[in-house]
Design a protein around this motif. Structure first.
Motif, short mmCIF file in Angstrom:
data_model
loop_
_atom_site.label_atom_id
_atom_site.label_comp_id
_atom_site.label_asym_id
_atom_site.label_seq_id
_atom_site.Cartn_x
_atom_site.Cartn_y
_atom_site.Cartn_z
N LEU A 288 38.66 -4.93 -3.56
CA LEU A 288 37.53 -5.83 -3.74
C LEU A 288 37.91 -6.83 -4.83
O LEU A 288 38.28 -6.44 -5.94
CB LEU A 288 36.28 -5.05 -4.16
CG LEU A 288 35.01 -5.87 -4.34
CD1 LEU A 288 34.56 -6.46 -3.00
CD2 LEU A 288 33.89 -5.01 -4.93
N GLU B 38 32.66 -13.00 -4.76
CA GLU B 38 33.10 -11.61 -4.58
C GLU B 38 33.51 -11.47 -3.13
O GLU B 38 32.75 -11.81 -2.22
CB GLU B 38 31.97 -10.66 -4.93
CG GLU B 38 32.45 -9.23 -5.15
CD GLU B 38 31.44 -8.41 -5.93
OE1 GLU B 38 31.49 -8.43 -7.17
OE2 GLU B 38 30.59 -7.76 -5.28
N ALA C 151 32.34 0.04 -4.57
CA ALA C 151 33.36 -0.94 -4.17
C ALA C 151 33.95 -0.58 -2.82
O ALA C 151 34.20 -1.46 -1.98
CB ALA C 151 34.45 -1.03 -5.24
N GLN D 290 31.65 -1.64 -0.05
CA GLN D 290 31.75 -3.08 0.17
C GLN D 290 33.02 -3.46 0.92
O GLN D 290 33.01 -4.33 1.80
CB GLN D 290 31.70 -3.82 -1.17
CG GLN D 290 30.33 -3.87 -1.81
CD GLN D 290 30.36 -4.67 -3.09
OE1 GLN D 290 30.41 -4.13 -4.19
NE2 GLN D 290 30.33 -5.98 -2.96
N GLY E 60 32.90 -5.26 4.57
CA GLY E 60 33.48 -6.58 4.75
C GLY E 60 34.47 -6.63 5.90
O GLY E 60 34.53 -7.61 6.65
#
Length: 308
Positions: A15, A38, A69, A72, A76
Motif C-alpha cells: 500500500l 493512497e 492495509a 485495502q 484495490g
C-alpha cells in the motif's frame, strides 16, 4: 477476438501513501504536501494491474498481513480485475507499506516497510496452476516464491520474466539460471554488474548476463529507453534499443512495474521483442503522466502502438 492470455505474477504487493511536494528541501524541515494519494503498490501487484488493464488475465501470488492495509491491498486489486485467490494474508503479520515523496520533476524518495517476520514458506502455493499459464512474471521481493514458481515453469516450458530490481544482488545469479527474460532497472543493473553509465559497458554486461543462461537480458533506463541483448541462432547475439516515449512526467513511481507487466503480456501474445519493448516503453511513459503507481496505467485502446 482470441481469449486473453493468462499471466501469473509472483511477488510484492503493498500500500503506497504518496505525497507530492514542490521540491526536496536541502535540509530536514517541515514541507507542505501539494497533493496526497493512497494507492495500491508493489512490483508484482502493479504489473498485474498493468496486464489486466491491457486485456490480459492476471493472477497474483503474494503475501500480505491480516491488517487494514492488507484489506485495502486486496480490495484495490479486485477492483482492477486481478485474481487474488492466492494473495495470502498471514495472521499477526503487517502488510508492506511505502511513503513516497515526489517533487515537481517527478523524481521520488521512497521509504518502504516490510515485515521481517513475514513467512517465506511456499508450501501453500498451487504450483499445478503454473502449467496453464502463457507466461510468468516474478520480482525479487519474495525469492523463495519466485524460485519455486520459475522451477515449475521451466518444467512445463512456460516462459519466465524476471523484474530484476535492487535488493537481491547476491541471489540474482541463482534466479537467473531459471529465467528466460531478465529485465533490470538501471540502478539494479549497475549494482549487479559493477559498471558506470557508458552504453558500451551496459552492452558488454548484458552479454555477460546471457552467459548465465537467460535468453534475453535488458535494462530500463528511464528517459534513455530500453537497451537489450538476446541469444540468436544465426548471429549468436541480437541487440536492440527501444526509445522512451516523451511525456510530461508527473510521477515515475511504478513505471518499471508497468514496463514489466506490458512486456510480459506482449511476449505471451507472441509479439517480437522489438514490439514488446516498444509497447512496454509506451505503457511505462503513460503511467508517468499521473500521480500514483496505477493511476496513469492505460487501457489497451489508449496505447498507440497497439492500434497500428
Amino acid at each position: 477476438m482470441p481469449p486473453p492470455k493468462r499471466i501469473l505474477c509472483v511477488g510484492h504487493a503493498a500500500l503506497d501513501r504518496i505525497y507530492r511536494i514542490d521540491r526536496f528541501p536541502p535540509n530536514p524541515t517541515k514541507v507542505r504536501a501539494l497533493e496526497h494519494v493512497e494507492s495500491g503498490g508493489g512490483m508484482a501487484a502493479n504489473a498485474a494491474v498493468a496486464i489486466a488493464r491491457l486485456g490480459g488475465q492476471a493472477e497474483l501470488w503474494s503475501r500480505i498481513g491480516d491488517d487494514p492495509a492488507g484489506v485495502q491491498i486486496k480490495a484495490g486489486l479486485r477492483a482492477e480485475h486481478v485474481d487474488v485467490r492466492y494473495v495470502q494474508a498471514f495472521e499477526g503479520m503487517r502488510s508492506s507499506t511505502s511513503a513516497i515523496i515526489i517533487d515537481d520533476q517527478g523524481e521520488r524518495l521512497i521509504v518502504g516497510q516490510r515485515d521481517a517476520g513475514m513467512s517465506s514458506s511456499t508450501h501453500w502455493l498451487p504450483l499445478e496452476r503454473v502449467k496453464g499459464k502463457h507466461a510468468v512474471l516474478g520480482d525479487v521481493r519474495w525469492l523463495e516464491g519466485v524460485r519455486a514458481v520459475f522451477n515449475e515453469a521451466r518444467v512445463h516450458g512456460v516462459p519466465t520474466v524476471l523484474d530484476a530490481d535492487l535488493g537481491a544482488r547476491e541471489a540474482l545469479p541463482d534466479i537467473l539460471t531459471l529465467t528466460d527474460y531478465a529485465v533490470f532497472s538501471e540502478p539494479a543493473f549497475k549494482e549487479f554488474a559493477g559498471i558506470g553509465d557508458g552504453e558500451d559497458e551496459f552492452a558488454a554486461a548484458l552479454e555477460n548476463v546471457l552467459a548465465l543462461g537467460v535468453l534475453h537480458a535488458g535494462v530500463t533506463r528511464g528517459h534513455r529507453g530500453y537497451l537489450w541483448r538476446e541469444k540468436c541462432a544465426i548471429s549468436g547475439v541480437r541487440m536492440g534499443k527501444a526509445p522512451a516515449l516523451p511525456v510530461d512526467v508527473v510521477d515515475t513511481t511504478g513505471a518499471g512495474d508497468a514496463f514489466h507487466g506490458a512486456f510480459t503480456l506482449m511476449l505471451a501474445e507472441g509479439r517480437s521483442i522489438e514490439q514488446c519493448a516498444t509497447i512496454a516503453a509506451e505503457v511505462a511513459a503513460m503511467k508517468c503522466t499521473r500521480i500514483g503507481s496505477r493511476a496513469g496505467l492505460p487501457r489497451r485502446s489508449e496505447v498507440a502502438s497497439l492500434k497500428a
